[in-house]
Scaffold this motif. Structure first.
Motif, mmCIF file in Angstrom:
data_model
loop_
_atom_site.group_PDB
_atom_site.id
_atom_site.type_symbol
_atom_site.label_atom_id
_atom_site.label_comp_id
_atom_site.label_asym_id
_atom_site.label_seq_id
_atom_site.Cartn_x
_atom_site.Cartn_y
_atom_site.Cartn_z
ATOM 1 N N VAL A 85 1.973 -26.707 -12.522
ATOM 2 C CA VAL A 85 2.515 -26.078 -11.311
ATOM 3 C C VAL A 85 4.025 -26.284 -11.272
ATOM 4 O O VAL A 85 4.523 -27.351 -11.655
ATOM 5 C CB VAL A 85 1.857 -26.673 -10.042
ATOM 6 N N GLU A 86 4.700 -25.254 -10.808
ATOM 7 C CA GLU A 86 6.146 -25.329 -10.579
ATOM 8 C C GLU A 86 6.416 -25.191 -9.089
ATOM 9 O O GLU A 86 5.791 -24.381 -8.414
ATOM 10 C CB GLU A 86 6.869 -24.178 -11.284
ATOM 11 N N ARG A 87 7.362 -25.991 -8.618
ATOM 12 C CA ARG A 87 7.858 -25.855 -7.246
ATOM 13 C C ARG A 87 9.156 -25.064 -7.343
ATOM 14 O O ARG A 87 10.088 -25.509 -8.009
ATOM 15 C CB ARG A 87 8.133 -27.223 -6.629
ATOM 16 N N ARG A 88 9.200 -23.913 -6.689
ATOM 17 C CA ARG A 88 10.398 -23.069 -6.713
ATOM 18 C C ARG A 88 10.925 -22.923 -5.283
ATOM 19 O O ARG A 88 10.137 -22.895 -4.340
ATOM 20 C CB ARG A 88 10.081 -21.685 -7.267
ATOM 21 N N ASP A 93 13.771 -19.185 2.612
ATOM 22 C CA ASP A 93 14.220 -20.438 3.215
ATOM 23 C C ASP A 93 14.452 -21.437 2.095
ATOM 24 O O ASP A 93 13.507 -22.060 1.607
ATOM 25 C CB ASP A 93 13.173 -20.954 4.204
ATOM 26 N N ARG A 94 15.682 -21.578 1.679
ATOM 27 C CA ARG A 94 16.018 -22.422 0.518
ATOM 28 C C ARG A 94 15.638 -23.893 0.717
ATOM 29 O O ARG A 94 15.624 -24.659 -0.242
ATOM 30 C CB ARG A 94 17.508 -22.306 0.186
#
Length: 150
Positions: A85-88, A93-94
């Motif tokens: 999994v990647e958290r982007r 909402d940055r």
């Protein structure tokens, strides 16, 4: 037991009991394959959810899967560490993040789905019964999501 308490012969009680038993057996099924990073049953559930809802926020994932934030965080940490999994950054909402599968995870999901299909196809249930069961379980899931949001 009060007069109004349902008995074990009530069809809805039987449905809930059957779902709990089958769910427990599916969670206990060993999802180990040399093509897949070792995954817990919870990690598999989270991966399948992210696959179906790419870009989901961690809080929405936890809510939809009825996980505590700590359980969701633990599963997500493990999946990130395993390269699944990647958290982007959330484009709207940055400060927030969205969850996405990696290419390796997409292969893992395909393998896990194949393992589930093979497990359940060996039972030999008629396709129309399987489809009716899926429709019923989706309706129950949606209704329970709706009632939890109210």
């Amino acid at each position: 037991m009060s007069q109004d308490a349902p008995s074990s012969t009530d069809p809805l009680v039987q449905l809930a009991d059957a779902v709990l038993h089958v769910g427990r057996k599916l969670r206990a099924y060993p999802l180990q394959d040399e093509r897949v990073a070792p995954l817990t049953a919870l990690e598999c559930l989270v991966l399948l959810h992210i696959d179906a809802h790419p870009g989901v926020a961690p809080s929405a994932l936890a809510s939809t899967l009825s996980l505590t934030s700590s359980n969701a965080s633990t599963a997500l940490r493990g999946l990130v560490k395993k390269g699944q999994v990647e958290r982007r950054p959330d484009p709207s909402d940055r400060r927030a993040v969205c969850l996405h599968l990696t290419g390796e995870a997409e292969r893992s999901v395909a393998t896990v789905r194949g393992m589930y299909r093979d497990l359940l196809s060996a039972i030999g249930l008629p396709a129309q019964d399987v489809l009716a069961t899926v429709r019923t379980l989706h309706a129950i899931d949606a209704a329970m999501n709706d009632s939890a949001e109210q």
